[in-house]
Design a protein around this motif. Structure first.
Motif, PDB file in Angstrom:
ATOM      1  N   GLU A 136       0.823  -1.205   0.000  1.00  6.47           N
ATOM      2  CA  GLU A 136       0.000   0.000   0.000  1.00  6.47           C
ATOM      3  C   GLU A 136       0.860   1.259   0.000  1.00  6.47           C
ATOM      4  OE1 GLU A 136      -2.433  -0.656   3.419  1.00  6.47           O
ATOM      5  OE2 GLU A 136      -4.019  -1.646   2.264  1.00  6.47           O
ATOM      6  N   GLN A 137       1.871   1.281   0.879  1.00  3.47           N
ATOM      7  CA  GLN A 137       2.757   2.444   0.930  1.00  3.47           C
ATOM      8  C   GLN A 137       3.563   2.574  -0.364  1.00  3.47           C
ATOM      9  OE1 GLN A 137       3.298   5.012   2.939  1.00  3.47           O
ATOM     10  NE2 GLN A 137       1.622   4.451   4.278  1.00  3.47           N
ATOM     11  N   TYR A 177       1.366   4.078  -2.977  1.00  2.00           N
ATOM     12  CA  TYR A 177       1.220   5.509  -2.702  1.00  2.00           C
ATOM     13  C   TYR A 177       2.423   6.275  -3.247  1.00  2.00           C
ATOM     14  CZ  TYR A 177       1.711   9.788   0.069  1.00  2.00           C
ATOM     15  OH  TYR A 177       1.934  11.082   0.468  1.00  2.00           O
ATOM     16  N   ARG A 202       2.305   8.976  -6.257  1.00  2.00           N
ATOM     17  CA  ARG A 202       2.766  10.328  -5.937  1.00  2.00           C
ATOM     18  C   ARG A 202       3.842  10.768  -6.923  1.00  2.00           C
ATOM     19  NH1 ARG A 202       7.222  11.874  -3.089  1.00  2.00           N
ATOM     20  NH2 ARG A 202       7.237  13.974  -2.212  1.00  2.00           N
ATOM     21  N   TYR A 207      -6.188   2.510  -1.358  1.00  2.00           N
ATOM     22  CA  TYR A 207      -5.503   3.081  -0.192  1.00  2.00           C
ATOM     23  C   TYR A 207      -4.649   4.272  -0.602  1.00  2.00           C
ATOM     24  CZ  TYR A 207      -1.886   3.623   3.369  1.00  2.00           C
ATOM     25  OH  TYR A 207      -1.007   4.162   4.286  1.00  2.00           O
ATOM     26  N   ALA A 208      -3.877   4.106  -1.663  1.00  2.00           N
ATOM     27  CA  ALA A 208      -2.982   5.175  -2.119  1.00  2.00           C
ATOM     28  C   ALA A 208      -3.769   6.417  -2.517  1.00  2.00           C
ATOM     29  CB  ALA A 208      -2.145   4.688  -3.295  1.00  2.00           C
ATOM     30  N   GLN A 216      -4.881   8.346   0.485  1.00  2.00           N
ATOM     31  CA  GLN A 216      -3.768   9.109   1.042  1.00  2.00           C
ATOM     32  C   GLN A 216      -3.492  10.363   0.214  1.00  2.00           C
ATOM     33  OE1 GLN A 216      -3.619   7.534   4.193  1.00  2.00           O
ATOM     34  NE2 GLN A 216      -1.524   8.243   3.980  1.00  2.00           N
ATOM     35  N   LEU A 217      -3.537  10.229  -1.084  1.00  2.00           N
ATOM     36  CA  LEU A 217      -3.289  11.362  -1.968  1.00  2.00           C
ATOM     37  C   LEU A 217      -4.397  12.405  -1.852  1.00  2.00           C
ATOM     38  CD1 LEU A 217      -2.037   9.359  -5.071  1.00  2.00           C
ATOM     39  CD2 LEU A 217      -0.672  10.910  -3.659  1.00  2.00           C
TER      40      LEU A 217
END
Length: 216
Positions: A4-5, A8, A12, A44-45, A48-49
């Motif tokens: 997930e990270q 992201y 990004r 998920y990403a 976050q964005l």
């Protein structure tokens, strides 16, 4: 770093590099197919964005890259420089210290990235200098807020003006030049010159944002 990270970070970077067009809608499905991963980490990403204010959701259409206005960039930059100003005040009074070795390294990298036209790395380096200058505050909340603001202003600096995408314009004065001179005066404890240079940099920063929408 988990999936997930990692997703992201990939998305990004795609935004910063201009790989996701800001005048188009993008969906979880198409992004998942493009990255060849499942929709869960993509979802998920994107959340976050969205929290980073880098994208906006549009019902039944997908997401779009959010373009900050020059006014938003100016306000965010003003807040960052206020934090920096508070952080360096003790240094100007001969109290505390800052990591000048790291600052010198960042300044060198800044010149290099600007010379080769790496706009993303250049913008990231400028904001790393801001964050390093703030560390004497010893206030993690302010530093975390500053990192979030830095991310937003950095992204805006990269894509707000498409003409800056493939080249960094030649100018008689540059952001990295002025920051380098300020840091040098700060290191030698030339208080009067450091204050003058920082005030001049703030005026320059706001003028640049008014003119081009960014500090690049």
């Amino acid at each position: 770093m988990n999936t997930e990270q990692n997703t992201y970070q990939i998305l990004r970077q795609m935004i910063l590099n201009g790989d996701l067009k800001r005048d188009q809608y993008h969906s979880e499905v198409t992004l998942s197919q493009q990255l060849n991963i499942s929709r869960t980490p993509v979802r998920y990403a994107l959340k976050q964005l969205e929290q980073d204010h880098l994208i906006t959701y549009h019902r039944n259409k997908g997401i779009r890259i959010r373009q900050a206005t020059p006014s938003e960039v100016k306000d965010a930059t003003q807040m960052l420089l206020l934090f920096v100003s508070n952080a360096i005040e003790p240094l100007l009074l001969g109290k505390g210290t800052v990591n000048f070795s790291l600052l010198n390294q960042l300044c060198t990298l800044g010149y290099q990235y600007r010379d080769v036209g790496d706009i993303v790395a250049y913008a990231e380096t400028i904001h790393k200098i801001y964050i390093t200058l703030m560390e004497p505050l010893n206030n993690q909340t302010i530093i975390n807020v500053s990192r979030r603001i830095s991310l937003q202003t950095m992204t805006s600096a990269v894509y707000i003006n498409p003409t800056y995408r493939n080249t960094i314009q030649p100018k008689p004065q540059t952001t990295i030049q002025q920051l380098t001179e300020f840091i040098a005066a700060l290191k030698t404890k030339d208080t009067k010159r450091a204050r003058k240079l920082f005030d001049a940099y703030q005026a320059y920063a706001f003028a640049q944002i008014e003119e081009t929408g960014s500090l690049i």
